[in-house]
Structure formats: C-alpha cells, structure tokens
Scaffold this motif. Structure first.
Motif, PDB file in Angstrom:
ATOM      1  N   LEU A  62      16.426 -39.973  59.180  1.00  0.00           N
ATOM      2  CA  LEU A  62      16.286 -38.620  59.879  1.00  0.00           C
ATOM      3  C   LEU A  62      14.737 -38.166  60.037  1.00  0.00           C
ATOM      4  O   LEU A  62      14.440 -37.676  61.151  1.00  0.00           O
ATOM      5  CB  LEU A  62      17.108 -37.606  59.331  1.00  0.00           C
ATOM      6  CG  LEU A  62      18.744 -37.765  58.998  1.00  0.00           C
ATOM      7  CD1 LEU A  62      19.313 -36.876  58.444  1.00  0.00           C
ATOM      8  CD2 LEU A  62      19.296 -38.193  60.371  1.00  0.00           C
ATOM      9  N   ALA A  63      13.975 -38.232  58.958  1.00  0.00           N
ATOM     10  CA  ALA A  63      12.737 -37.535  59.139  1.00  0.00           C
ATOM     11  C   ALA A  63      11.870 -38.570  60.076  1.00  0.00           C
ATOM     12  O   ALA A  63      10.983 -38.018  60.729  1.00  0.00           O
ATOM     13  CB  ALA A  63      11.943 -37.664  57.825  1.00  0.00           C
ATOM     14  N   SER A  64      12.071 -39.685  60.352  1.00  0.00           N
ATOM     15  CA  SER A  64      11.255 -40.725  61.079  1.00  0.00           C
ATOM     16  C   SER A  64      12.008 -40.669  62.625  1.00  0.00           C
ATOM     17  O   SER A  64      10.928 -40.983  63.684  1.00  0.00           O
ATOM     18  CB  SER A  64      11.174 -42.012  60.621  1.00  0.00           C
ATOM     19  OG  SER A  64      12.289 -42.729  60.336  1.00  0.00           O
ATOM     20  N   ALA A  65      13.142 -40.772  62.760  1.00  0.00           N
ATOM     21  CA  ALA A  65      13.608 -40.888  63.745  1.00  0.00           C
ATOM     22  C   ALA A  65      13.947 -39.619  64.713  1.00  0.00           C
ATOM     23  O   ALA A  65      14.552 -39.838  65.906  1.00  0.00           O
ATOM     24  CB  ALA A  65      15.043 -41.713  63.614  1.00  0.00           C
ATOM     25  N   ALA A 103       9.879 -34.496  52.430  1.00  0.00           N
ATOM     26  CA  ALA A 103       8.963 -33.186  52.903  1.00  0.00           C
ATOM     27  C   ALA A 103       7.850 -33.732  53.712  1.00  0.00           C
ATOM     28  O   ALA A 103       7.355 -33.189  54.703  1.00  0.00           O
ATOM     29  CB  ALA A 103       8.662 -32.231  51.932  1.00  0.00           C
ATOM     30  N   HIS A 104       7.190 -34.511  53.200  1.00  0.00           N
ATOM     31  CA  HIS A 104       5.904 -35.060  53.822  1.00  0.00           C
ATOM     32  C   HIS A 104       6.210 -35.731  55.169  1.00  0.00           C
ATOM     33  O   HIS A 104       5.524 -35.720  56.222  1.00  0.00           O
ATOM     34  CB  HIS A 104       5.200 -36.165  52.952  1.00  0.00           C
ATOM     35  CG  HIS A 104       4.463 -35.493  51.905  1.00  0.00           C
ATOM     36  ND1 HIS A 104       3.137 -34.916  52.252  1.00  0.00           N
ATOM     37  CD2 HIS A 104       4.455 -35.505  50.648  1.00  0.00           C
ATOM     38  CE1 HIS A 104       2.562 -34.420  51.184  1.00  0.00           C
ATOM     39  NE2 HIS A 104       3.424 -34.765  50.132  1.00  0.00           N
ATOM     40  N   LEU A 105       7.164 -36.552  55.283  1.00  0.00           N
ATOM     41  CA  LEU A 105       7.892 -37.503  56.098  1.00  0.00           C
ATOM     42  C   LEU A 105       8.260 -36.659  57.277  1.00  0.00           C
ATOM     43  O   LEU A 105       8.091 -36.870  58.547  1.00  0.00           O
ATOM     44  CB  LEU A 105       8.756 -38.478  55.899  1.00  0.00           C
ATOM     45  CG  LEU A 105       8.323 -39.810  55.033  1.00  0.00           C
ATOM     46  CD1 LEU A 105       9.640 -40.341  54.535  1.00  0.00           C
ATOM     47  CD2 LEU A 105       7.640 -40.493  55.787  1.00  0.00           C
ATOM     48  N   SER A 106       8.921 -35.404  57.033  1.00  0.00           N
ATOM     49  CA  SER A 106       9.760 -34.764  57.819  1.00  0.00           C
ATOM     50  C   SER A 106       9.065 -33.282  58.039  1.00  0.00           C
ATOM     51  O   SER A 106       9.253 -32.739  59.413  1.00  0.00           O
ATOM     52  CB  SER A 106      11.063 -34.123  57.187  1.00  0.00           C
ATOM     53  OG  SER A 106      10.715 -33.115  56.231  1.00  0.00           O
ATOM     54  N   GLY A 107       7.768 -33.022  57.936  1.00  0.00           N
ATOM     55  CA  GLY A 107       7.099 -31.928  57.981  1.00  0.00           C
ATOM     56  C   GLY A 107       7.596 -30.652  57.518  1.00  0.00           C
ATOM     57  O   GLY A 107       7.505 -29.813  58.191  1.00  0.00           O
ATOM     58  N   GLY A 108       8.334 -30.778  56.617  1.00  0.00           N
ATOM     59  CA  GLY A 108       9.025 -29.617  55.999  1.00  0.00           C
ATOM     60  C   GLY A 108      10.295 -29.254  56.421  1.00  0.00           C
ATOM     61  O   GLY A 108      10.936 -28.212  55.998  1.00  0.00           O
ATOM     62  N   ARG A 109      11.011 -30.072  57.032  1.00  0.00           N
ATOM     63  CA  ARG A 109      12.371 -30.026  57.592  1.00  0.00           C
ATOM     64  C   ARG A 109      13.420 -30.246  56.770  1.00  0.00           C
ATOM     65  O   ARG A 109      14.705 -30.431  56.893  1.00  0.00           O
ATOM     66  CB  ARG A 109      12.549 -30.820  59.111  1.00  0.00           C
ATOM     67  CG  ARG A 109      11.804 -30.426  60.097  1.00  0.00           C
ATOM     68  CD  ARG A 109      12.039 -31.302  61.280  1.00  0.00           C
ATOM     69  NE  ARG A 109      11.654 -32.785  61.378  1.00  0.00           N
ATOM     70  CZ  ARG A 109      12.419 -33.876  61.439  1.00  0.00           C
ATOM     71  NH1 ARG A 109      13.462 -33.583  61.951  1.00  0.00           N
ATOM     72  NH2 ARG A 109      11.879 -35.004  61.702  1.00  0.00           N
TER      73      ARG A 109
END
Length: 307
Positions: free
Chosen positions: A62-65, A93-99
């Motif tokens: 989810l974070a990357s796509a 958190a790093h991958l998603s930008g805090g999402r």
C-alpha cells in the motif's frame, strides 16, 4: 456538532483482493476515509480465515503502490516481539510518508500457540515468552513507541565539512524491563513525520489498555473503545463518536465495502483530506520525546574530514 470520520476494516481475504486488483487499489487510494485497518481479524476475536497476508507485507504494498490512502497494520505480541514490530512500523512510516500506523491487539488469531505458561511471543519457538494479557500488549505498545523514538530523525545532519553524518550521541537506549527486556536502540531512524500512531483494539473491558500518564495509545477501537467497529450491512451507530470503523465480513468484498463507504460519506460522515499524514488527519498531538536522561548508545562523534 463535528461529523465523525469513517474508517474501514479489512480481514484476511480482503487483503488478497485489494493488493491483487489495481483498479480496486486505485479506488481505495482515492476514497477520503480516515484510514483502513489492515488485518482487523487478527485482533478482533474473529476465527482465522482460510486466506490472509502478513500485515507488514500488505502495508509495504500500500505504501509503494498508492499515494494518499492511510492504513494501520494489526499486530500482537502473541506472534511478534515488540522490537520486530517496531522495525516494521518505522519502515512502513518511512515508505508511506507518515500514512501508516499500528493497531495493537492482545491476541493474534493467526499466531501459533505458545507455551501455556508464556503464550505471548513464545509461540515463535525462539525462547522466552510472556503472559497473554492486556498488560503484555500494553508493554509491547510502550516498547514500540520508545524504540521508534530512540533514534531521532533530526540526528541525521549529513555535515560534509566535519564528516559527521549522524549525531550518534543522541541515539539512546530504551532500557525497558517489563513484560519484555529491551536495551535498544532501534536500528532504524525515527520517521521524518515523527512517531507512528498507535491504536488499540478492545473488544471487551478486560482487553482495555491499562491506564497511565505516559500511555503510548493514541486511540482505542472496538466495543470497549471510543471508535466503534460496525459490521458492513448495519446502520450507523447512535451516539457521538470521533469516528467509526466499517468492517467487511468474510462473505463481503472490498468493492462492497467501498460502495458502502461512499454511501456513508454522502449520508453525513466527514470526508478526511487525502493529502495528510495519519496523525494530522486524526488531529492527534505528537507524543512527548524520550526523557533527556535516556542513556546514550554512542559517544559524541568526532569530526572526520575524509569526506
């Protein structure tokens, strides 16, 4: 009166459905809900489904796509030691930008059974273990919060003139000794957006988080919490709530859930801006930093001009 926000609950089969269907994933990403619970059936007392995916793997997808959708990944110390949970939470958190964030439960329906005297964590078969209680889960949440803060993001300075890349003397041990014994620190820096949101699942009062002034719990989901979880097909609950989680059953699809979410949003639930971090979207304050007295893990770095 402020309108409640809407969140979504996804069980094992829904994770497979969502991550293998690009069109569905795009629709999920654009929906202005507060967040989605990844693997809610791990911690809500439901029996395990025939299919599921690891929550952290789904979170990474989810974070990357996606670009906007927020999610919290369910986990419990019955399966995972809190140090490993913390590494995954910080990475997401790093991958998603805090999402992203974490939902802590007391038990994991998909976890192997551990020794009777220490079923939490001991089920991994790697020794140790703890009692399977709300206190153990709470201690795990405290460990995750402290570990994620043990390497502050702003210690990474990248000073080429002095050759000091990280103010490593500000990385600290967490020195935890409760249900778990952890010196720390975490081997990954705190996310740029700050410590991750930690939610708690409480199906009954017995599973409510212990009270404490330094509680790491940002919000409580479930029948004994402030954020009720409502099965798809039921009517919105009466009463005043900050938000509601709409949970799909195993015989219902992700598309069914998104259809219902759109109707609920049109009927009075507040859309949540899609371009905000999870903590900002929920209007949650940043947690207090670790005490200044925390034990430094490394000495003060010395200038090195080789760079």
């Amino acid at each position: 009166m402020t309108k409640p926000y809407l969140a979504l609950g996804l069980a094992g089969p829904h994770l497979v459905e969502l991550t293998t269907n690009p069109a569905l994933l795009s629709r999920w990403d654009a929906l202005p809900v507060a967040f989605s619970v990844v693997g809610v059936d791990r911690v809500d007392g439901s029996p395990p489904a025939q299919t599921t995916l690891a929550g952290s793997a789904v979170g990474a997808t989810l974070a990357s796509a996606t670009k906007q959708g927020r999610f919290i990944v369910a986990a419990a110390p019955q399966r995972d030691h809190p140090y490993n949970i913390a590494r995954r939470v910080a990475s997401l958190a790093h991958l998603s930008g805090g999402r992203s964030g974490l939902l802590i439960g007391v038990r994991d329906a998909y976890a192997p059974a551990g020794p009777k005297e220490a079923p939490a964590w001991g089920g991994a078969g790697l020794g140790g273990g703890a009692s399977l209680t709300a206190q153990t889960a709470y201690d795990a949440a405290r460990a995750v919060r402290a570990l994620e803060q043990s390497w502050p993001y702003d210690t990474i300075i990248g000073n080429r003139e002095t050759g000091i890349l990280v103010e490593s003397n500000r990385i600290v041990h967490v020195d935890i000794a409760n249900s778990f014994s952890i010196a720390g620190p975490l081997n990954a820096p705190e996310p740029k957006t700050g410590a991750s949101v930690i939610a708690w699942y409480a199906a009954t009062e017995a599973d409510a988080p212990p009270a404490g002034d330094d509680s790491p719990i940002d919000l409580v989901l479930g029948a004994a919490g402030a954020i009720p979880v409502i099965p798809l097909g039921a009517e919105p609950p009466a009463g005043v709530f900050a938000g509601v989680v709409l949970r799909a059953g195993l015989d219902q699809s992700v598309s069914d859930l998104l259809d219902a979410a759109e109707r609920w949003l049109a009927a009075g639930f507040a859309p949540t801006p899609v371009n905000e971090t999870l903590r900002t979207a929920l209007d949650l304050p940043q947690p207090a930093p670790l005490p200044a007295s925390a034990r430094a893990a490394f000495p003060v770095p010395q200038p090195h001009v080789s760079l």
